[in-house]
Design a protein around this motif. Sequence first.
Motif, PDB file in Angstrom:
ATOM      1  N   GLY A 182      12.361 -14.480  25.065  1.00  0.00           N
ATOM      2  CA  GLY A 182      11.649 -14.376  26.179  1.00  0.00           C
ATOM      3  C   GLY A 182      11.233 -12.908  26.439  1.00  0.00           C
ATOM      4  N   SER A 184      13.337 -21.221  25.709  1.00  0.00           N
ATOM      5  CA  SER A 184      13.256 -22.025  26.872  1.00  0.00           C
ATOM      6  C   SER A 184      13.989 -23.425  26.432  1.00  0.00           C
ATOM      7  CB  SER A 184      11.944 -22.419  27.298  1.00  0.00           C
ATOM      8  OG  SER A 184      11.778 -21.353  28.374  1.00  0.00           O
ATOM      9  N   HIS A 212      16.235 -23.559  30.092  1.00  0.00           N
ATOM     10  CA  HIS A 212      15.512 -24.270  31.363  1.00  0.00           C
ATOM     11  C   HIS A 212      14.574 -25.356  30.728  1.00  0.00           C
ATOM     12  CE1 HIS A 212      17.435 -22.834  35.005  1.00  0.00           C
ATOM     13  NE2 HIS A 212      17.371 -21.520  34.543  1.00  0.00           N
ATOM     14  N   GLU A 213      14.679 -26.083  29.370  1.00  0.00           N
ATOM     15  CA  GLU A 213      13.920 -26.963  29.076  1.00  0.00           C
ATOM     16  C   GLU A 213      14.176 -28.198  30.130  1.00  0.00           C
ATOM     17  OE1 GLU A 213      10.533 -27.809  27.720  1.00  0.00           O
ATOM     18  OE2 GLU A 213      11.448 -26.406  26.548  1.00  0.00           O
ATOM     19  N   LYS A 231       8.038 -25.455  37.469  1.00  0.00           N
ATOM     20  CA  LYS A 231       8.668 -24.134  37.623  1.00  0.00           C
ATOM     21  C   LYS A 231       9.315 -24.018  39.236  1.00  0.00           C
ATOM     22  CE  LYS A 231       5.053 -21.498  35.588  1.00  0.00           C
ATOM     23  NZ  LYS A 231       3.977 -20.369  35.556  1.00  0.00           N
ATOM     24  N   ARG A 285      15.721 -18.439  35.785  1.00  0.00           N
ATOM     25  CA  ARG A 285      15.489 -18.144  34.474  1.00  0.00           C
ATOM     26  C   ARG A 285      16.284 -16.853  33.914  1.00  0.00           C
ATOM     27  NH1 ARG A 285      11.777 -22.141  32.123  1.00  0.00           N
ATOM     28  NH2 ARG A 285      10.804 -23.040  33.993  1.00  0.00           N
ATOM     29  N   VAL A 338      10.438 -15.162  29.836  1.00  0.00           N
ATOM     30  CA  VAL A 338      10.735 -16.300  29.040  1.00  0.00           C
ATOM     31  C   VAL A 338       9.688 -17.339  29.915  1.00  0.00           C
ATOM     32  CG1 VAL A 338      12.743 -17.156  30.687  1.00  0.00           C
ATOM     33  CG2 VAL A 338      12.211 -18.190  28.509  1.00  0.00           C
ATOM     34  N   GLN A 339       9.735 -17.449  31.184  1.00  0.00           N
ATOM     35  CA  GLN A 339       8.734 -18.205  32.018  1.00  0.00           C
ATOM     36  C   GLN A 339       7.239 -17.896  31.694  1.00  0.00           C
ATOM     37  OE1 GLN A 339       9.690 -19.649  35.672  1.00  0.00           O
ATOM     38  NE2 GLN A 339       7.967 -18.718  36.588  1.00  0.00           N
ATOM     39  N   ARG A 380       6.024 -19.294  28.309  1.00  0.00           N
ATOM     40  CA  ARG A 380       5.497 -20.970  28.506  1.00  0.00           C
ATOM     41  C   ARG A 380       4.191 -21.006  29.007  1.00  0.00           C
ATOM     42  NH1 ARG A 380       8.596 -25.279  27.922  1.00  0.00           N
ATOM     43  NH2 ARG A 380       9.495 -24.340  26.137  1.00  0.00           N
TER      44      ARG A 380
END
Length: 759
Positions: free
Chosen positions: A165, A191, A195-196, A210, A404, A409-410, A413
């Motif tokens: 991330g 992820s 948070h998957e 999200k 997160r 990390v967000q 993705r």
Amino acid sequence: MATKPPQGDPVQDAPQVAERKRAAAGLPAIGHTLRMAHQQMGVRRTALTLLSVNQKDGFDCPGCAWPEPEHRHKAEFCENGAKAVAEEATLRRVTPEFFTAHPVSDLARRSGYWLGQQGRLTHPMYLPEGADHYEPVSWERAFDIVAEELTALSSPDEAVFYTSGRTSNEAAFLYQLFARKLGTNNLPDCSNMCHESSGSALSETIGVGKGSVLLEDLYQADLIVVAGQNPGTNHPRMLSALEKAKANGTRVVSVNPLPEAGLERFKNPQTPRGLTSGTALTDLFLQIRIGGDQALFRLLNKLILDTPGAVDEEFVREHTHGFEEFAEAARAADWDPTLTATGLAREDVERFLRMVLESERIVVCWAMGLTQHKHSVPMIREIVNFLLLRGNIGRPGAGVCPVRGHSNVQGDRTMGIFERPAPAFLDALEREFGFAPPREHGYDVVRAIRALRDGEAKVFFAMGGNFVSASPDTEVTEAAMRRARLTVHVSTKLNRSHAVTGARALILPTLGRTERDLQAGGEQFVTVEDSMGMVHASRGRLEPASRHLLSEPAIVCRLARRVLGGEDEVPWEEFEKDYATVRDRIARVIPGFEDFNARVARPGGFALPHAPRDERRFPTATGKANFTAAPVEHPHLPEGRLLLQTLRSHDQYNTTIYGLDDRYRGIRNGRRVVLVNPEDARELELADGAYVDLVGEWKDGVERRAPGFRVVHYPTARGCAAAYYPETNVLVPLDATADTSNTPASKSVVVRLEQSATD
């Protein structure tokens, strides 16, 4: 001045235990921050660096992904963020001479703490097949080695490209482009391990994977629910947001198996009150049993349905789908099985219900405590049901808030780091770059480990991170990595993954967030996306730790030119010279990034569009927000066993160990402790201070053992225990994962405690 790294590994076989703290931050946080920063950076560098963290013209903290407020303090960082910066901006160095003195066999015996304390990597290093020492290698030869192994594969799908991330938007976009030009969607990332489950649940129910809130929504909420999260250690700047919300009249409910100091009281070190009494944050603490959250929210939903006028019928009618099936399932919920699953008292649930009914605007925040169970996805769906019932998505002061863990990390993705890319993303990539991206889904983290274990993957390339220590089932993961033909790690510092290698291995040292990035086109900046979808620039200020470092975008571009050849039509050399050209391509491929360069030049950046939040539009298969009606699940414990959750100490960030203390929980000078409820300990005849082996039990019958843990009597929920990772990752079976998301179930591990041979 900065101090030298430890020569030997500190002894950790006798942790000291004191009373836990009931408040976070304050003067102790200031003292601890300055002490650790001075040890790594010295006084002058500490001041220069920390005053640039999270500033609009500075660099983004390499720690957590919590957003910055519009109006920022001069010191816009927390204790753990300062530790992350200090470790990156350290004056300590790991040179080729270090690797001459320390063979890989020696590094493999060292703790993660010792490895990380040695300092910044300065040169590309190569471990030849059969060797026990890394040796310096030129960048050109390093790229040749990677190209040799990649071109020798019988299929591009025998390569795995992992992302941490920390990677910037620009580097992540280039990285996924290179992997897909090569011909694979094997793009697992961190992820997959965190948070998957959130993304899976939210994509299905509201159409966007999200969170749906901004910082201002927290300030406007009537009620904030914090479930399965310890912000005092994992996202400390969130405490400032909760403090501001409390000042506006917000009430806070904390749902967690452990009491956490940060949610009890916050002593904001930037205010006079914070240096004395502080602010009580939690109005109601629900000490839930591990994995009981779905049952709790299902019962709440039944009680809301049974309360006249409690449901926002207009919102449900206009904006949702599946209500009748959901309502039928919710009305079947009953008190007795719910209280058994949750361990809660009826009066506490009823008090929670009253707070809900008194609140027009509700935000629910959560983290790993909800996402790492077999039933995590239906658990999070049930929270969405809870919010939909009263119209709490798509209006100010309300919504979902998955917090997160890692800085970008967000954003990674968003940039396409995903093993299961959306067809629309691949279509846009094809239009922009004129090639046909692979359409077959690739490996996530768990499937990548299986592929390496089974010989189906032969090259492992990691853009940052510490894959070996972050992954489940440590012995299986390490054996899988050792089967690879080549393992490559783009890194700033030493970690255990560098000591668990394939037949050949490379360490490629890279610039950190804190450092100036000077390319042929001039000084560059990168961008990141925070946990609430805000995109902003990050500009390092320090001189690089070594003249031999390359930036992550430069590494990807040079590798792509070497592997794909000079005839490739992607302008890799141009991208390396000027990251603005990368952002121009991002703007044409990814919705929401239109006019990227101009918008990110504005101080503070910009918010990405979010249809449910911005216009109450839900881009799901039904075109509406979806209620769901999954069966209620919760872990069941055999007699004499405990349910273990893995967690962080206060002196760590993910797998990076800053120190050997957990100040808020009263633990000093050691990490091999297991927190056990005193009543459970008495029933199991475990004295405080006894030493036990933690033995995992799962349906495959394999014995997984973590030896030599000191028992600490601690106010956990009954039947539940807790211990730090990565030491306990050995207990998490590779195949014990969440349904749908395939996230390792690290928060619900059935264990028995056996007297240790070290006792």
